[in-house]
Scaffold this active site. Structure first.
Site, short mmCIF file in Angstrom:
data_model
loop_
_atom_site.label_atom_id
_atom_site.label_comp_id
_atom_site.label_asym_id
_atom_site.label_seq_id
_atom_site.Cartn_x
_atom_site.Cartn_y
_atom_site.Cartn_z
CB THR A 17 -1.10 -0.08 1.05
OG1 THR A 17 -0.16 -0.37 2.30
CG2 THR A 17 -2.16 -1.18 1.08
CB ILE A 96 13.23 -3.23 -3.35
CG1 ILE A 96 12.78 -4.39 -4.25
CG2 ILE A 96 13.82 -2.09 -4.40
CD1 ILE A 96 13.50 -5.06 -5.35
CD GLU A 98 20.32 2.77 -0.99
OE1 GLU A 98 21.70 3.17 -1.10
OE2 GLU A 98 19.55 3.27 -1.91
CG HIS A 247 25.72 0.40 -3.96
ND1 HIS A 247 26.09 -0.58 -4.78
CD2 HIS A 247 24.52 0.90 -4.13
CE1 HIS A 247 25.08 -0.52 -5.77
NE2 HIS A 247 24.03 0.33 -5.42
#
EC number: 6.2.1.5
Length: 302
Positions: A17, A96, A98, A247
């Site tokens: 959602t 997914i 991060e 990263h």
């Protein structure tokens, strides 16, 4: 054949959602991915993008038969979402998200030991089997079915490599983004092993970056086990020591993890490397010609 996912994979979206998850759920559905459930605690009973929402992963699995989840949950709660997916005995969870704290991922990694659930990520673009199933945030249209496997620590470099291959008429089996965090689930060797055993995959593109020793370990494994051509690219060749390059895991520390070290190890182990991202496609073509499989790889009709 494909690696990890195919057209029969039933997917649930954890955090469905949220705005990011909603956007990508629509993209995945448009690609043809079988998204059968969403999970957001307290939102059970809703329907979004035609997908029923459940309060728990367990309930979603029991009601729909979903066997893979994708996590778009915000970083402070993402580790708990991965653990919930493992508790429900899903085959795979693709994270997914991060910025998950490293200490959280250490706990998750320990928790997953001995369990059947495979974690891909976190901080990754996801997994896509061309023309069958897309789970994640990658642009679907650049991926076309063929015989090259792609495994990468970088999302955007994955897209760059895949786009080059497609432009050259070379399709892909599966592209796996393993993520750019220092503590993650599935590693290079796990994916290389799967590609090595996959009859449809004839060659592999491996994209690494500075930081850690995953590429060096993969190079050694390739030398000892791989029976298909592998080419590589290492990002961060101009990175100064001690500076994080995008990263969390992309940092040269204690003199270890430099691009030059990784490239030398790959080359010593028989893996040709591209000097720049724009040469990934041509490097793969050169390796394929040497191996006598170039014609087999031309699966896209122009």
């Amino acid at each position: 054949m494909s690696v990890f996912i195919d057209k029969n994979t039933k997917v649930m979206v954890q955090g469905i959602t949220g705005s990011t998850a909603l956007f990508h759920t629509k993209q995945m559905l448009d690609y043809g991915t079988q998204i059968v459930a969403g999970v957001t605690p307290g939102k059970g009973g809703q329907v979004v993008e035609g997908v029923p929402v459940y309060n728990t992963v367990e309930e979603a699995k029991n009601e729909t038969g979903a066997n893979v989840s994708v996590v778009y949950v915000p970083a402070p709660f993402a580790a708990d979402s991965i653990i919930e997916a493992a508790d429900a005995d899903l085959d795979m969870v693709i994270c997914i998200t991060e910025h998950i704290p490293v200490v959280d991922m250490v706990k998750v990694k320990r928790y997953l030991q001995g369990r059947k659930t495979r974690l891909v990520g976190p901080n990754c673009p996801g997994v896509i089997t061309a023309d069958e199933c897309k789970i994640g945030i990658m642009p679907g249209y650049i991926h076309k079915k063929g015989h090259v496997g792609v495994v990468s620590r970088s999302g955007t470099l994955t897209y760059e490599a895949v786009h080059q291959l497609t432009e050259e008429g070379i399709g892909q089996t599966t592209a796996v983004g393993i993520g750019g965090d220092p503590v993650n689930g599935t590693n290079f060797i796990d994916v290389l092993k799967a590609f090595n055993e996959d009859s449809e995959t004839k060659a592999v593109v491996m994209i690494g970056e500075i930081g850690g020793t995953a590429e060096e370990e993969a190079a050694q494994w390739i030398k000892e086990n791989m029976n298909k051509p592998v080419i590589g690219f290492i990002g961060g060749q101009t990175a100064p020591p001690g500076k994080r390059m995008g990263h969390a895991g992309a940092i040269i520390s204690g003199g270890k993890g430099t691009a030059s070290e990784k490239i030398k190890t790959l080359n010593d182990c028989g893996v040709e490397t591209a000097d720049t991202p724009s040469e990934i496609g041509t490097t793969l073509i050169d390796a394929a010609k040497k191996a006598g499989i170039y014609e087999e790889l031309l699966t896209i009709k122009k």
